[in-house]
Design a protein around this motif. Sequence first.
Motif, PDB file in Angstrom:
ATOM      1  N   VAL A  24       1.487 -28.725  56.811  1.00  0.00           N
ATOM      2  CA  VAL A  24       0.239 -28.042  56.469  1.00  0.00           C
ATOM      3  C   VAL A  24      -0.846 -29.023  56.036  1.00  0.00           C
TER       4      VAL A  24
ATOM      5  N   HIS B 284       6.140 -22.975  51.886  1.00  0.00           N
ATOM      6  CA  HIS B 284       7.038 -22.016  51.248  1.00  0.00           C
ATOM      7  C   HIS B 284       7.428 -22.489  49.851  1.00  0.00           C
TER       8      HIS B 284
ATOM      9  N   ASP C  77       2.077 -23.552  59.936  1.00  0.00           N
ATOM     10  CA  ASP C  77       0.857 -23.407  59.144  1.00  0.00           C
ATOM     11  C   ASP C  77       1.115 -22.683  57.832  1.00  0.00           C
ATOM     12  N   THR C  78       2.372 -22.749  57.348  1.00  0.00           N
ATOM     13  CA  THR C  78       2.702 -22.135  56.060  1.00  0.00           C
ATOM     14  C   THR C  78       3.512 -23.082  55.187  1.00  0.00           C
TER      15      THR C  78
ATOM     16  N   MET D 187      -0.326 -15.360  48.185  1.00  0.00           N
ATOM     17  CA  MET D 187       0.890 -15.656  48.930  1.00  0.00           C
ATOM     18  C   MET D 187       1.557 -14.366  49.390  1.00  0.00           C
TER      19      MET D 187
ATOM     20  N   CYS E  33       8.525 -13.749  51.729  1.00  0.00           N
ATOM     21  CA  CYS E  33       9.375 -13.821  52.925  1.00  0.00           C
ATOM     22  C   CYS E  33      10.831 -13.777  52.482  1.00  0.00           C
TER      23      CYS E  33
ATOM     24  N   THR F 290      -5.563 -20.370  53.734  1.00  0.00           N
ATOM     25  CA  THR F 290      -5.679 -20.051  52.307  1.00  0.00           C
ATOM     26  C   THR F 290      -5.632 -21.306  51.465  1.00  0.00           C
TER      27      THR F 290
ATOM     28  N   ALA G 167       4.986 -17.560  50.650  1.00  0.00           N
ATOM     29  CA  ALA G 167       4.373 -18.388  51.684  1.00  0.00           C
ATOM     30  C   ALA G 167       2.860 -18.434  51.522  1.00  0.00           C
ATOM     31  N   LEU G 168       2.317 -19.619  51.749  1.00  0.00           N
ATOM     32  CA  LEU G 168       0.881 -19.850  51.658  1.00  0.00           C
ATOM     33  C   LEU G 168       0.406 -20.426  52.979  1.00  0.00           C
ATOM     34  N   THR G 169      -0.609 -19.822  53.595  1.00  0.00           N
ATOM     35  CA  THR G 169      -1.079 -20.279  54.899  1.00  0.00           C
ATOM     36  C   THR G 169      -2.017 -21.482  54.767  1.00  0.00           C
ATOM     37  N   ARG G 170      -2.161 -22.204  55.878  1.00  0.00           N
ATOM     38  CA  ARG G 170      -3.050 -23.358  55.905  1.00  0.00           C
ATOM     39  C   ARG G 170      -4.491 -22.955  55.537  1.00  0.00           C
TER      40      ARG G 170
END
Length: 210
Positions: free
Chosen positions: A72, A37, A34-35, A15, A18, A97, A92-95
């Motif tokens: 997501v 939180h 695409d994140t 992650m 932010c 990942t 934050a974690l992206t789609r």
Amino acid sequence: MEQLGPAAVNWRKQMHRCRFQRREVIFHQGEIGDTIHLIEKGRVLVEVSMARGDVAALSVRWPGDIVGELAVVGDGRRTARVTALEATETLALTRQTLAELRAEDPAVDGYFLKVVADKLSQSTDQLVDVLFAPVETRVMRALLRLVAAFDRGVHPAVVKVRQCDIAAMAGSSRQSANHALKLAESDGVLRIGRGRIEILDLSRLQILAR
């Protein structure tokens, strides 16, 4: 993240942090997102815009809560606007990942199923309140939920949310919510300030929220 046990360590490693200032929008309703939180510090307000232009506050989320998961794991579009009520930090974690984590560990899907189920249960409770509970009770219940969000273990507890937001969470008009709050204030339960409400008698508030 505690529900994932040791797997949560892998989440955090992937992650990125932010930071948002007070009243800064974390994401807008309708935009592609695409994140996800995870709130680490601060509190955020979740709102939705109606077709006629009105904005309704749904909830306040605090440290440990996740926001943005529907976009997501769903169709990619944000279903609400999320705004920082105070200085806020998230992880934050992206789609992409998340997809990798889901492929590696089946427990990830179970975690998100629980997150969505918990939020659906909360929404159902609020809907039942709107349909069957008197407006005064709904306002006190909304305020009690906010006390949980803002509780810092000090007295009096201070809820930093506008009266119009409390009205929206209670499914009432601002006039009706203000009337209920004024009655509670005259009863010594709370004190109304600008953009804030101090809870003077939590036990009495809990009784009024029954």
